[in-house]
Design an enzyme around this catalytic site. Structure first.
Site, short mmCIF file in Angstrom:
data_model
loop_
_atom_site.label_atom_id
_atom_site.label_comp_id
_atom_site.label_asym_id
_atom_site.label_seq_id
_atom_site.Cartn_x
_atom_site.Cartn_y
_atom_site.Cartn_z
N TYR A 76 0.84 -1.20 0.00
CA TYR A 76 0.00 0.00 0.00
C TYR A 76 0.88 1.25 0.00
O TYR A 76 0.58 2.23 -0.68
CB TYR A 76 -0.93 0.02 1.22
CG TYR A 76 -1.94 1.14 1.14
CD1 TYR A 76 -3.15 0.96 0.48
CD2 TYR A 76 -1.65 2.40 1.66
CE1 TYR A 76 -4.05 1.99 0.36
CE2 TYR A 76 -2.55 3.44 1.53
CZ TYR A 76 -3.76 3.23 0.88
OH TYR A 76 -4.65 4.26 0.74
N PHE A 128 -7.56 21.56 -24.94
CA PHE A 128 -7.86 20.13 -25.01
C PHE A 128 -9.07 19.90 -24.11
O PHE A 128 -9.23 20.57 -23.09
CB PHE A 128 -6.68 19.24 -24.60
CG PHE A 128 -7.04 17.79 -24.76
CD1 PHE A 128 -7.19 17.25 -26.02
CD2 PHE A 128 -7.30 16.99 -23.65
CE1 PHE A 128 -7.61 15.93 -26.19
CE2 PHE A 128 -7.72 15.67 -23.81
CZ PHE A 128 -7.87 15.14 -25.09
N THR A 129 -9.89 18.94 -24.49
CA THR A 129 -11.21 18.75 -23.86
C THR A 129 -11.13 18.65 -22.32
O THR A 129 -11.72 19.47 -21.62
CB THR A 129 -11.87 17.49 -24.43
OG1 THR A 129 -10.95 16.39 -24.31
CG2 THR A 129 -12.24 17.67 -25.89
N ASP A 219 1.59 20.31 -20.66
CA ASP A 219 0.91 19.04 -20.89
C ASP A 219 1.86 18.19 -21.74
O ASP A 219 1.90 18.31 -22.96
CB ASP A 219 -0.43 19.26 -21.60
CG ASP A 219 -1.17 17.95 -21.84
OD1 ASP A 219 -0.54 16.88 -21.73
OD2 ASP A 219 -2.38 18.01 -22.12
N LYS A 262 -0.08 7.41 -23.38
CA LYS A 262 0.35 7.71 -24.76
C LYS A 262 1.85 7.39 -24.90
O LYS A 262 2.22 6.24 -25.11
CB LYS A 262 0.05 9.17 -25.10
CG LYS A 262 -1.42 9.44 -25.42
CD LYS A 262 -2.26 9.65 -24.20
CE LYS A 262 -3.60 10.29 -24.50
NZ LYS A 262 -4.45 10.35 -23.30
N ARG A 386 -13.65 15.28 -33.87
CA ARG A 386 -12.93 16.35 -33.19
C ARG A 386 -13.36 17.66 -33.85
O ARG A 386 -12.66 18.24 -34.66
CB ARG A 386 -11.39 16.21 -33.32
CG ARG A 386 -10.81 15.01 -32.60
CD ARG A 386 -10.52 15.21 -31.12
NE ARG A 386 -11.63 15.02 -30.22
CZ ARG A 386 -11.49 14.66 -28.93
NH1 ARG A 386 -10.29 14.44 -28.43
NH2 ARG A 386 -12.52 14.55 -28.15
N PHE A 453 -18.99 14.75 -26.21
CA PHE A 453 -18.60 13.87 -27.32
C PHE A 453 -18.52 12.41 -26.89
O PHE A 453 -18.66 11.52 -27.70
CB PHE A 453 -17.26 14.30 -27.92
CG PHE A 453 -16.14 14.38 -26.92
CD1 PHE A 453 -15.96 15.51 -26.15
CD2 PHE A 453 -15.28 13.31 -26.75
CE1 PHE A 453 -14.94 15.57 -25.20
CE2 PHE A 453 -14.25 13.36 -25.81
CZ PHE A 453 -14.09 14.50 -25.03
O1 PLI Z 1 -7.10 10.43 -20.97
P1 PLI Z 1 -6.24 10.89 -19.81
O2 PLI Z 1 -7.06 11.28 -18.65
O3 PLI Z 1 -5.17 9.93 -19.45
O4 PLI Z 1 -5.45 12.19 -20.30
C1 PLI Z 1 -6.09 13.38 -20.67
C2 PLI Z 1 -5.31 14.06 -21.76
C3 PLI Z 1 -4.58 15.17 -21.46
N1 PLI Z 1 -3.88 15.83 -22.42
C4 PLI Z 1 -3.87 15.41 -23.70
C5 PLI Z 1 -3.09 16.18 -24.70
C6 PLI Z 1 -4.57 14.29 -24.07
O5 PLI Z 1 -4.52 13.89 -25.33
C7 PLI Z 1 -5.34 13.58 -23.08
C8 PLI Z 1 -6.15 12.47 -23.42
N2 PLI Z 1 -6.34 12.17 -24.66
C9 PLI Z 1 -7.12 11.23 -25.18
C10 PLI Z 1 -7.96 10.32 -24.36
C11 PLI Z 1 -7.14 11.12 -26.62
O6 PLI Z 1 -7.83 10.23 -27.14
O7 PLI Z 1 -6.46 11.92 -27.27
#
Ligand code: PLI
Length: 461
Positions: A76, A128-129, A219, A262, A386, A453
């Site tokens: 933990y 970004f969203t 970011d 990513k 998008r 979306f």
């Molecule tokens: O999906 P998260 O919560 O791990 O991360 C959010 C996020 C933050 N910044 C950027 C530039 C992103 O691209 C992002 C998430 N992107 C997704 C889910 C995408 O499909 O692009």
């Protein structure tokens, strides 16, 4: 006899495990997409043939990462995987303080809650969203200060992710530096088409902000791809390694967050990291409220091990080149058919220009939403909208935001698909393009309050 004009690249890995995918009939897909309210996010993944919805958490891990999963220390508190990951955060992002989170938006939540006061303004290189939503929920107004070229899908500017310092200065003059907690910079810029910023621009923004006492926050979700573009496009960086460029980029920021799903080639994980000890202390306290103890932040020990190992792989030049090379290959093939998409070809995805593709549909008939559904119906290839749906509504007026870019994103998971999958995708889009004049738009029949979306539903007009 054909003359040898160029030498090809190939992926620096081979396939050890495969996952069968289902082939479906057009009748099945017509039914499936109707049931999903013409929203590709609501499709069952087993009804998808080639899944280009996102590169987030959909990557193939290496044998080195999978081996790391076996040595997860699931204590933990104080897991050894956490300390190894922390060391790598220092090594690759150059930030001394680190808090793990379960994914990127959890880190965005903490950054926004800690730094923003109600009534603040956050300038950024395009929204970004999830990032903007967390800024708004913390009481700020997001202001787009990206260069104009970023809003033009055809403009060939090599660094469309750059900040327009004049726009930034205008905002500072209007609202005052004390109303700006930080400048939010992403690279490459997802919503602009995976477009990078240049190091020269970053340095210019940094010196401007230094004169005003404003910090930069990053970011860094796909920062490695930005580093690759700097190496290949910007003078003076060709001989530097991805690691060196990434390190230099991060050095200009007070702190950063990463969706590890990513660049790090894992299925789950996030990073909050900073140079600022006080902000770190606050994050370390906040994380226990929403995520878990500060040494796991909602992750299992094995996930942190896979992240730490993924970080070592993400900076390998051949990996990044093959990843971006696959996107380029797709773009070059689409070009053969005259299909409109955002130029230059971006880092993680091809962004089809739905406004030009379906130029007979007005934006409030959701051309990008329509196009993503039509491509799915044609071949089972899944992309995402998008455009106007992703842009959401203005919180002050309640009206749709009408973004200049109305795009369908075809996103490439890392190390997952082959060149043949890309060929099938391109041919499907070419077939939809030939038939484009017969395509009718959509109307929205259900709209959730946040990030519409993901769960919005549509019907054919
Ligand atoms: O999906 P998260 O919560 O791990 O991360 C959010 C996020 C933050 N910044 C950027 C530039 C992103 O691209 C992002 C998430 N992107 C997704 C889910 C995408 O499909 O692009």
């Amino acid at each position: 006899m054909k003359k040898l004009e160029k030498r090809s690249w190939a992926e620096p890995f081979k396939i050890k495990v495969v996952e069968p995918i289902k082939m479906t009939s057009k009748e099945h897909r017509l039914e499936a997409v109707k049931e999903a309210g013409y929203n590709t996010f609501l499709l069952k993944s087993e009804d998808v043939y080639i899944d280009l919805l996102t590169d987030s958490g959909t990557n193939a891990m290496s044998d080195y990462q999978w081996a790391g999963m076996m040595i997860g220390d699931e204590a933990y508190a104080g897991s050894k995987n956490f300390y190894y990951l922390w060391d790598n955060v220092k090594k690759f992002y150059g930030m001394p303080y680190f808090v793990p989170t379960h994914q990127g938006r959890a880190a965005e939540h903490m950054v926004s809650q800690i730094l923003i006061k109600k009534g603040d303004y956050v300038p950024g290189n395009m929204y970004f969203t999830t990032t903007r939503l967390h800024q708004e929920l913390a009481g700020a107004t997001f202001v787009d200060v990206i260069i104009d070229e970023a809003h033009d899908p055809g403009d060939p500017h090599p660094f469309k992710g750059n900040v327009d310092v004049n726009k930034l200065d205008k905002l500072v003059q209007e609202v005052g530096a004390d109303k700006i907690p930080y400048v939010c910079i992403a690279g490459p810029v997802n919503m602009a088409g995976g477009q990078p910023f240049s190091m020269a621009n970053l340095k210019e923004v940094k010196s401007y902000c230094d004169t005003k006492g404003i910090d930069l926050w990053f970011d860094a979700t796909r920062a490695v791809e930005n580093a690759y573009f700097i190496k290949t496009r910007e003078e003076g960086y060709a001989d530097k390694t991805i690691t060196e460029i990434l390190f230099e980029i991060c050095s200009y920021f007070e702190g950063l967050w990463v969706s590890a799903k990513k660049d790090l080639m894992v299925n789950i994980g996030g990073i909050f990291a900073t140079k600022n000890k006080d902000v770190f202390e606050q994050a370390r306290n906040l994380v226990v409220v929403y995520e878990g103890l500060h040494t796991y932040g909602g992750l299992a020990g094995r996930d942190m091990e896979a992240m730490a190992r993924g970080m070592e792989e993400m900076v390998q030049y051949d990996n990044v080149r093959a990843r971006i090379g696959q996107v380029e290959y797709c773009g070059n093939r689409l070009e053969e058919f005259g299909i409109p998409f955002v130029k230059p070809i971006g880092g993680h995805a091809i962004f089809l220009d739905a406004k030009a593709f379906l130029d007979h549909l007005p934006q409030d008939q959701f051309p990008a939403q329509t196009l993503a559904a039509e491509i799915y119906i044609d071949s089972g290839v899944r992309g995402m909208e998008r455009g106007i749906v992703s842009a959401g509504r203005d919180p002050k007026t309640g009206d749709h935001r009408y973004p200049k870019l109305e795009l369908v994103r075809l996103t490439f998971p890392r190390r997952v698909y082959t060149q043949a999958h890309i060929d099938v995708t391109v041919e499907s889009i070419a077939s939809v393009y030939e038939n484009r004049k017969n395509i009718k738009g959509l109307k929205m029949v259900y709209e959730p309050k946040y990030l519409r979306f993901f769960q919005g539903r549509f019907d054919r007009l």
